[in-house]
Design a protein around this motif. Structure first.
Motif, PDB file in Angstrom:
ATOM      1  N   TRP B 117       0.836  -1.212   0.000  1.00 37.04           N
ATOM      2  CA  TRP B 117       0.000   0.000   0.000  1.00 37.04           C
ATOM      3  C   TRP B 117       0.867   1.257   0.000  1.00 37.04           C
ATOM      4  CZ3 TRP B 117      -0.427   3.373   4.398  1.00 37.04           C
ATOM      5  CH2 TRP B 117      -1.269   4.466   4.161  1.00 37.04           C
ATOM      6  N   PHE B 129      -1.960  -2.318  -5.843  1.00 34.71           N
ATOM      7  CA  PHE B 129      -2.516  -2.687  -4.535  1.00 34.71           C
ATOM      8  C   PHE B 129      -3.704  -3.644  -4.673  1.00 34.71           C
ATOM      9  CE2 PHE B 129      -5.121  -1.155  -0.714  1.00 34.71           C
ATOM     10  CZ  PHE B 129      -4.413  -1.921   0.195  1.00 34.71           C
ATOM     11  N   LEU B 404      -6.602   5.268  -2.465  1.00 33.96           N
ATOM     12  CA  LEU B 404      -5.395   4.804  -1.752  1.00 33.96           C
ATOM     13  C   LEU B 404      -5.025   5.668  -0.550  1.00 33.96           C
ATOM     14  CD1 LEU B 404      -3.001   3.781  -4.690  1.00 33.96           C
ATOM     15  CD2 LEU B 404      -4.218   2.265  -3.120  1.00 33.96           C
ATOM     16  N   SER B 410      -5.727  -1.478   4.074  1.00 37.75           N
ATOM     17  CA  SER B 410      -4.471  -2.238   4.017  1.00 37.75           C
ATOM     18  C   SER B 410      -4.144  -2.831   5.388  1.00 37.75           C
ATOM     19  CB  SER B 410      -3.313  -1.353   3.539  1.00 37.75           C
ATOM     20  OG  SER B 410      -3.081  -0.311   4.457  1.00 37.75           O
TER      21      SER B 410
END
Lengths: 500, 500
Positions: B117, B129, B404, B410
């Motif tokens: 990540w 990712f 993200l 993550s």
């Protein structure tokens, strides 16, 4: 049991052990660096549990049987596996001799001792520390009797840090040093003292830290695997394996050389630990083999390289650039002389190369007598003062600048000190050997540590704990250890420096 | 088995568990703060072993039997013991539903995911990712089915962070927010934007850190038990017990408010965790009960107190003293307006109070649909962009400023986001309740957090995890949770600020 299966189980066990080691080293490192001030009891709780778990795991019947089996069959193992089994079995056999309650109680005592020692040192009050230190010496002697009933307890202590070392060897070694160093020091004292003004001023922590990182890079330390922290007392520790090593330093706001040389010293430890063969990670072979060999590396970088004329000439422009005040008023020669000034003094970690081993010798004599029952812990301050006067000619004003200065005894490290002096002497002989193959001065004069590091890596570092210290030394030196290399090095260097 | 003996064993077991927790939290904290850059694999090794050990210890037959016995006899236990047993049994029952290989594989996946990540975010490349995130969502849904086969998997996720929460409650809550906030935002956008120039400049890390420590002291945080670190993303973690808490921040060199408000936010989490009843240390009752209640505290300090007019008037001279450039050119009123500027934007952690919950709502809708199998992970970026356009009117330029941006997914935290919005709303109702007894504005105007902290400590913090979140809220509020307090608070504050 099948040998291959047994080995597989053995390495699985050590992979687990190293995770506990990771946790415990990190808890210690955290406590010394960034942990909030009031959290010692909380850390102690975790350390107690983890050391109990480690003890239980290591003395479990299945593990003991496994190790007994492997040990019996060690002639069928290759060098690496045989040595790993030997180290592990030795450690666990000893652990089994100590009842778990006593083992854990000692771990707890050391956590308490660290706290009491810090407070006693701040208050310069040995009486505050004395009862705890008595327990530490008493427990150390008791554990020595549990683990090696046929051995002299202080010899047992020495062996913990340097396999094969005993009092007779130390006595002969220190006698040789004394014989050379005491007259050398007398001749130096007759000369005018060297000025250290070029190292004094007002230095910002951040500036010093940036310089420390530059020194680490210059030494060839991979900063992706080695961190730098700030602690009261500099140290080096591996976190779980040689893939993660931390060194620490302390910034003296008025003296540039303190942090500089503690970083180079700890950097030497770090280089050694970081370059174990990769296959040794999470096994008993990972990391340096003994404190003597460790100090031979740390004091090698600190003194033989770091205080050498070619290195100072190389690093001086960098220092001058970073600290124009005061260094714009001085030359490389001034710095070279200043970092090598000889002055009998009170504090071991600030001692010069010539007097350093005398500080160590005093500690050796004292701890040996306490373990041997010839000296009471409460009489340590007076004996300390007497020996400092006798060997170094200095008066000890208080406990803070005397018997309370080092963290070793509060950390339970009795028998450790001689390795500093031995390591220094190993280093001088190793340097002579290295110089047969590497033009060390030429490397230093251009700040190129790669050939020096490559030699150390090939001959020392990559072996981790594969070879016993005396075996390793013999192999790399091609002959027996001889302290004359060290005394000759000191005599030659300081005769020239002081024009004796 | 005897009840008292069983309880003793139970607490001994949790004392052990907390030592493993100490080690694992510290390894995580170290990795995020000071560990050298190349040491992730080494940390992963230790974490894998320790989580295996934790799993083995927790699912051991003896422990399961112990908990089953205690659970059966919970009517004979006092409130504390019964709740501790309930929490522990719930956790272990769930753990037993997950095969150890899958449990450990997930821990390892998360270590890998963190690394991937970070790199994907730096490269603004969701495709990098995506495969890891698919595994995380897939595993989360699978574990939910293992642990609660009769429950909707996303409801199970919500319950992990807020006991008793379900989709229906979230839907109603977010509908209410949407109904109030969308028109409010429209009215604000019609007005001239507030200037934030007074917070912009060039700010040194060290200066900002010194200010951060002052803020912590002002908030009444005991720095002997709470540390401050620097990380990419601010967070709070307890190390082993409430006796050692760490918060982290990040210093934006050009914007004073980023670190200031992240410190006050994390400081709110820290205050909650640090004030569990001392008797709860090393038991399942230690620390905050749910993420919703946690966010009710962190966002309480950050927004309801930290962005209030009286607090800004109090802290402004301190800010002006520390950062004369630019603040000598501005007034407290300028800062108050600047830290409350409303701008629909891309980044959740930088969002103002009014638009914040819409960021959360988008994440709620998306993760719910992915877990429910209605949305593929690979379609997240497009859906993310569509919803940001719809609710906030902004165009998402790339993955870094879009899907993200947060570390939650993550880190395996799916179902966490709604607690931010819920916590914000809890906080507004708690403030109204507190104001019946404490003159909050008068306290803030003199920088005196003691009466505010005393109230929170008495009603919320000291209970640790003793009371389920809905029970705790009911007891302190004296009525049901009602999001109208929050929407009224926002409407009133921003109507005045923007002169709507």
């Amino acid at each position: 049991m099948n040998l291959q299966d047994a080995l597989k189980k053995f390495y699985e066990f050590h992979s687990k052990v190293s995770a506990y080691g990771h946790a415990m080293s990190l808890i210690y490192f955290d406590g010394a660096t960034v942990a909030p001030a009031g959290t010692a009891a909380n850390r102690s709780h975790a350390l107690t549990v983890l050391s109990e778990q480690m003890y239980t795991m290591s003395t479990d019947k299945e593990i003991v049987d496994l190790l007994t089996y492997l040990d019996k069959n060690s002639d069928k193992l290759n060098e690496r596996d045989a040595r790993a089994v030997y180290l592990s079995y030795k450690n666990i056999k000893e652990m089994r001799h100590i009842p778990m309650e006593e083992y854990v109680a000692f771990e707890q005592l050391l956590v308490e001792a660290d706290d009491v020692w810090h407070r006693a040192k701040a208050a310069s009050d040995f009486a505050m520390f004395c009862p705890v230190l008595e327990k530490i010496f008493e427990t150390t002697a008791r554990f020595a009797r549990y683990c090696a009933p046929d051995m002299d307890p202080y010899d047992y202590c020495l062996n913990k840090y340097e396999d094969g070392l005993d009092r007779a060897t130390c006595d002969a070694f220190f006698a040789k040093l004394k014989e050379t160093l005491l007259p050398l020091i007398r001749r130096i004292r007759a000369k005018a003292p060297i000025s250290v003004e070029c190292l004094k001023g007002q230095f910002d922590d951040q500036q010093q830290q940036a310089f420390a990182l530059t020194l680490m890079r210059t030494m060839g330390i991979d900063l992706d695997h080695c961190g730098l922290g700030t602690t009261e007392h500099p140290f080096t520790t591996s976190i779980g394996s040689h893939h993660d090593v931390r060194i620490t330093t302390n910034y003296d706001p008025t003296d540039l050389s303190y942090s500089m040389y503690s970083v180079i010293h700890e950097g030497g430890h770090a280089l050694y630990d970081m370059h174990s063969d990769d296959a040794y990670a999470y096994t008993p072979l990972d990391g340096g083999v003994s404190m003597g060999i460790h100090e031979s590396q740390s004091r090698f970088y600190e003194n033989l390289l770091g205080r050498s004329e070619p290195f100072i000439r190389y690093i001086f422009p960098e220092m001058q650039h970073r600290f124009p005040e005061p260094l714009s008023h001085y030359t490389a020669e001034d710095v070279y002389r200043a970092v090598n000034r000889v002055t009998p003094s009170l504090i071991r970690t600030e001692a010069d190369e010539v007097t350093y081993c005398l500080h160590v010798m005093i500690r050796y004599e004292l701890e040996r007598r306490v373990i041997g029952g010839e000296l009471a812990v409460r009489d340590l301050p007076a004996e300390w003062a007497r020996l400092y006067k006798e060997y170094l000619g200095v008066d000890v004003p208080d406990d803070k600048h005397g018997v309370l200065q080092d963290s070793h005894w509060s950390g339970g490290s009795i028998g450790y000190f001689p390795s500093y002096a031995l390591g220094s002497a190993y280093g001088a002989q190793l340097l002579a050997r290295m110089k047969e193959e590497v033009d060390v001065d030429a490397c230093l004069s251009r700040g190129d540590f790669a050939p020096i590091n490559a030699w150390n890596r090939e001959h020392i570092w990559r072996h981790g704990s594969l070879k016993a210290p005396n075996v390793l030394l013999r192999e790399v030196l091609g002959c027996d250890f001889d302290p004359t290399y060290y005394t000759d090095y000191l005599t030659e260097k300081y005769t020239k420096l002081y024009d004796l």
